[in-house]
Design an enzyme around this catalytic site. Sequence first.
Site, PDB file in Angstrom:
ATOM      1  N   SER A 117       0.902  -1.302   0.044  1.00  7.50           N
ATOM      2  CA  SER A 117       0.110  -0.097  -0.034  1.00  7.50           C
ATOM      3  C   SER A 117       1.018   1.285   0.040  1.00  7.50           C
ATOM      4  O   SER A 117       2.080   1.285   0.587  1.00  7.50           O
ATOM      5  CB  SER A 117      -0.843  -0.101   1.094  1.00  7.50           C
ATOM      6  OG  SER A 117      -1.484   1.104   1.406  1.00  7.50           O
ATOM      7  N   TYR A 141      -1.421  -0.037  10.359  1.00  7.51           N
ATOM      8  CA  TYR A 141      -1.942  -0.770   9.103  1.00  7.51           C
ATOM      9  C   TYR A 141      -0.860  -0.433   8.041  1.00  7.51           C
ATOM     10  O   TYR A 141      -0.166  -1.603   7.475  1.00  7.51           O
ATOM     11  CB  TYR A 141      -3.111   0.044   8.411  1.00  7.51           C
ATOM     12  CG  TYR A 141      -3.413  -0.142   7.059  1.00  7.51           C
ATOM     13  CD1 TYR A 141      -3.849  -1.676   6.662  1.00  7.51           C
ATOM     14  CD2 TYR A 141      -3.181   0.248   5.753  1.00  7.51           C
ATOM     15  CE1 TYR A 141      -3.869  -2.168   5.383  1.00  7.51           C
ATOM     16  CE2 TYR A 141      -3.121   0.176   4.656  1.00  7.51           C
ATOM     17  CZ  TYR A 141      -3.519  -1.227   4.367  1.00  7.51           C
ATOM     18  OH  TYR A 141      -3.533  -1.446   2.982  1.00  7.51           O
ATOM     19  N   LYS A 145       2.090  -3.378   6.528  1.00  6.42           N
ATOM     20  CA  LYS A 145       2.335  -3.370   4.955  1.00  6.42           C
ATOM     21  C   LYS A 145       3.963  -3.576   4.690  1.00  6.42           C
ATOM     22  O   LYS A 145       4.209  -4.139   3.740  1.00  6.42           O
ATOM     23  CB  LYS A 145       1.588  -2.412   4.213  1.00  6.42           C
ATOM     24  CG  LYS A 145       0.157  -2.656   4.175  1.00  6.42           C
ATOM     25  CD  LYS A 145      -0.327  -4.125   3.221  1.00  6.42           C
ATOM     26  CE  LYS A 145      -1.540  -4.515   3.418  1.00  6.42           C
ATOM     27  NZ  LYS A 145      -1.729  -6.073   2.529  1.00  6.42           N
TER      28      LYS A 145
END
Length: 324
Positions: A117, A141, A145
Amino acid sequence: MTWLITGGAGYIGGHVVRELAAAGVPVVVLDDLSSGRTAHLPPGVPLVTGSTLDRPLLDRTLAEHRVTGVLHLAARKQVGESVERPLFYYHENVEGLRTVLAAAVDAGVGRVVLSSSAAVYGMPDVDLVDESTPCLPMNPYGETKLAGEWLLNACAAAHGLSAVSLRYFNVAGAAAPELSDPGAANLVPLVFRRLTAGLPPLVFGDDYPTPDGTCVRDYIHVSDVASAHLAAVRRLEAAGPAERVRLTLNIGTGRGASVLEMVDEITEVTGIRIAPETAPRRPGDPARVVASAELIRRELGWSARHDVRSMVTSAWAGWQHLHP
Ligand code: WQD
């Protein structure tokens, strides 16, 4: 060559499965159906229902389907939730990937594509973000990643894998109304929700250092995201027996759109004309995040084909399908 697609029943996964299946690439899907839907899968695609944390299930799936490559898309993806539940996010996203990689290495599966991402970049201070821009994620988050990319690269080096990490920018739209994301909490569906409720769309901050004062992002059609996965698969399948492919690539368009430009586009497409309202800035929002899409063009010959209008039009058809 059969590809295992984890998270293949999800919003992006469903598009990737469809793209690969249409191109004649044999696939098998592993999905826990926590946010995925069986209706996202084209007929005839085998679905194994279960978690990427279930090692025996992974071992069985890789063996029974003679899997030769993995596209790992299964992950939790809500930034806000990741701040509240970091242990859950690290477990699902990092331990989930670690379990998939351990099974792949033991089964002799040599090709892995990882869904990453733009969140790995955090608040990039550059006009166009390229893959050498420093990664400083701003939330758990994004951290999971980035940790996933590191883990994949370390495994690739130690175990001779070919590995491609794909950093998605702001994904929107749908290839068909029934493939749209029912759980989406991003700008486009949030504006649909406000407009269809007769409320003004909210613009989180209009005093950013951008041309119209609102945040700029690189919106990418999910069908383009899917075709980038097919290009990665083709690249890995074309590699010679001794070649090890190691790539980290942005999936973006190279063009930015501001929140106000997106709201205008949405107003135009929906025909619901309610002027937006400025709300306070959302904490942690970078002013501008736009991809350089040069490396993926050079390496895979891929570039985006859809514009913002096509994303908004197809997302609106999906919204109407979900909210008849
Ligand atoms: C876009 C812009 C908002 C809603 C997130 C994740 C990122 C990636 C993609 C997964 C921002 C503004 C939004 C609204 C608004 N996720 N906005 N009014 O934050 O760029 O990216 O999704 O991989 O990691 O962080 O996307 O769609 O939430 O917001 O003004 O009602 O729209 O402030 O500037 P974001 P978004």
